[in-house]
Design an enzyme around this catalytic site. Structure first.
Site, short mmCIF file in Angstrom:
data_model
loop_
_atom_site.label_atom_id
_atom_site.label_comp_id
_atom_site.label_asym_id
_atom_site.label_seq_id
_atom_site.Cartn_x
_atom_site.Cartn_y
_atom_site.Cartn_z
N SER A 145 0.84 -1.19 0.00
CA SER A 145 0.00 0.00 0.00
C SER A 145 0.88 1.25 0.00
O SER A 145 1.74 1.39 -0.86
CB SER A 145 -0.96 -0.05 1.19
OG SER A 145 -1.97 0.91 1.06
N ASP A 195 -9.22 -5.61 -4.94
CA ASP A 195 -8.73 -4.54 -4.07
C ASP A 195 -9.61 -3.30 -4.25
O ASP A 195 -9.67 -2.74 -5.34
CB ASP A 195 -7.27 -4.21 -4.45
CG ASP A 195 -6.61 -3.25 -3.47
OD1 ASP A 195 -7.31 -2.42 -2.86
OD2 ASP A 195 -5.38 -3.33 -3.32
N HIS A 213 -7.40 -5.67 -0.12
CA HIS A 213 -6.27 -4.82 0.26
C HIS A 213 -5.77 -5.29 1.62
O HIS A 213 -5.86 -4.60 2.63
CB HIS A 213 -6.73 -3.36 0.33
CG HIS A 213 -5.61 -2.36 0.33
ND1 HIS A 213 -4.96 -1.97 -0.81
CD2 HIS A 213 -5.04 -1.67 1.34
CE1 HIS A 213 -4.02 -1.08 -0.51
NE2 HIS A 213 -4.05 -0.89 0.79
#
Length: 285
Positions: free
Chosen positions: A105, A236, A264
């Protein structure tokens, strides 16, 4: 004639807390986590799984998370570039000159900066559930409406109230979870409570959403020297898989592995696939 002496402002380096798994004689793998997330968001069992595969695995608390240096909320005196330098500080403190690097991320964005700013110190790069830095991504799919609505609710949370914060983070974890595996709310809540208590709360961690930096590397992903592996879930909701595809396309020779139904997150049911991909990438480089 009196010679003027320029004043020098010294910025004290933060204390960055790290933890390692495995044999220091093995190839080092540095793990960089995302926004508001301490090192604990790299699950210990996943770290040990990677270590059992013959790696020396290092995870660390970013600034404003976990037990690393924290700053006044709303006034972060640092940038993404500084956070990339923090990664090098972790390696320096362990006497490591060159390492394999993996980021997730926001940590994946920091990892891209690390590879661009410090190419001689990155043996390979793995980017998980992230987005390319320095590229126009306005044409790519946006964060899902459901997660955007959840994020907006953060403005109503009393970040000094443990119960409110834990509830909000758990709801967020559910919102970004895999569509291929069941969401374990009990396990997630227990983990978030542990992380909250270890970190002393999450208020300072909100500084991560105010950061700038990385401007010097705009449009320069093609210069990346580190062999790149992109791992991205096809479900995601924060960075849809097209972000990972755009990153892989921007870096010559990059490869991408899609986790079917992956959200995610680092779901336990995906650890075998993720760790095998990372290990194979490292062994090839």
């Amino acid at each position: 004639m009196k010679k003027e002496i320029a004043s020098v402002t010294t910025v004290e380096r933060p204390e960055i807390i790290s933890e390692a798994f495995g044999d220091p004689a093995n190839p080092p793998l540095l793990l960089i986590m995302g926004a508001m997330a301490s090192m604990l968001w790299w699950p210990e069992q996943l770290c040990r799984k990677l270590a059992y595969s013959g790696l020396f695995v290092i995870r660390y608390d970013n600034r404003d998370t976990g037990r690393s240096t924290k700053y006044r909320p709303g006034e972060p005196p640092y940038t993404f570039d500084d956070m990339a330098d923090d990664a090098m500080q972790v390696l320096d403190e362990r006497g490591i000159g060159k390492a394999h690097v993996a980021g997730m991320s926001m940590g994946g964005m920091i990892a891209q900066l690390v590879a661009l700013k410090h190419p001689s110190r990155v043996a390979s790069l793995t980017v998980i559930s992230s987005s390319p830095i320095g590229l126009d991504t306005s044409h790519l799919p946006k964060t899902s409406d459901a997660y955007a609505e959840h994020s907006a609710e953060g403005a109503k949370v009393d970040w000094s109230d443990r119960g409110q914060v834990v509830d909000f983070i758990v709801r967020g974890a559910r919102a970004i979870a895999s569509t291929a595996h069941p969401f374990d709310e009990v396990r997630t809540r227990t983990f978030v409570e542990q992380d909250y208590d270890r970190s002393g709360g999450y208020l300072s961690a909100t500084n991560h959403f105010m950061l700038g930096g990385g401007d010097a590397w705009k449009g320069r992903l093609h210069e990346m020297m580190a062999p790149l592996l992109v791992i991205h879930g096809t479900a995601d909701p924060i960075f849809p898989v097209q972000h990972g595809e755009a990153l892989a396309k921007a870096v010559p020779g990059a490869k991408i592995i899609r986790i079917e139904g992956g959200g995610h997150e680092l779901h336990p049911d995906d650890w075998t696939e993720i760790s095998a991909a990372i290990v194979a990438h490292i062994q090839a480089n």
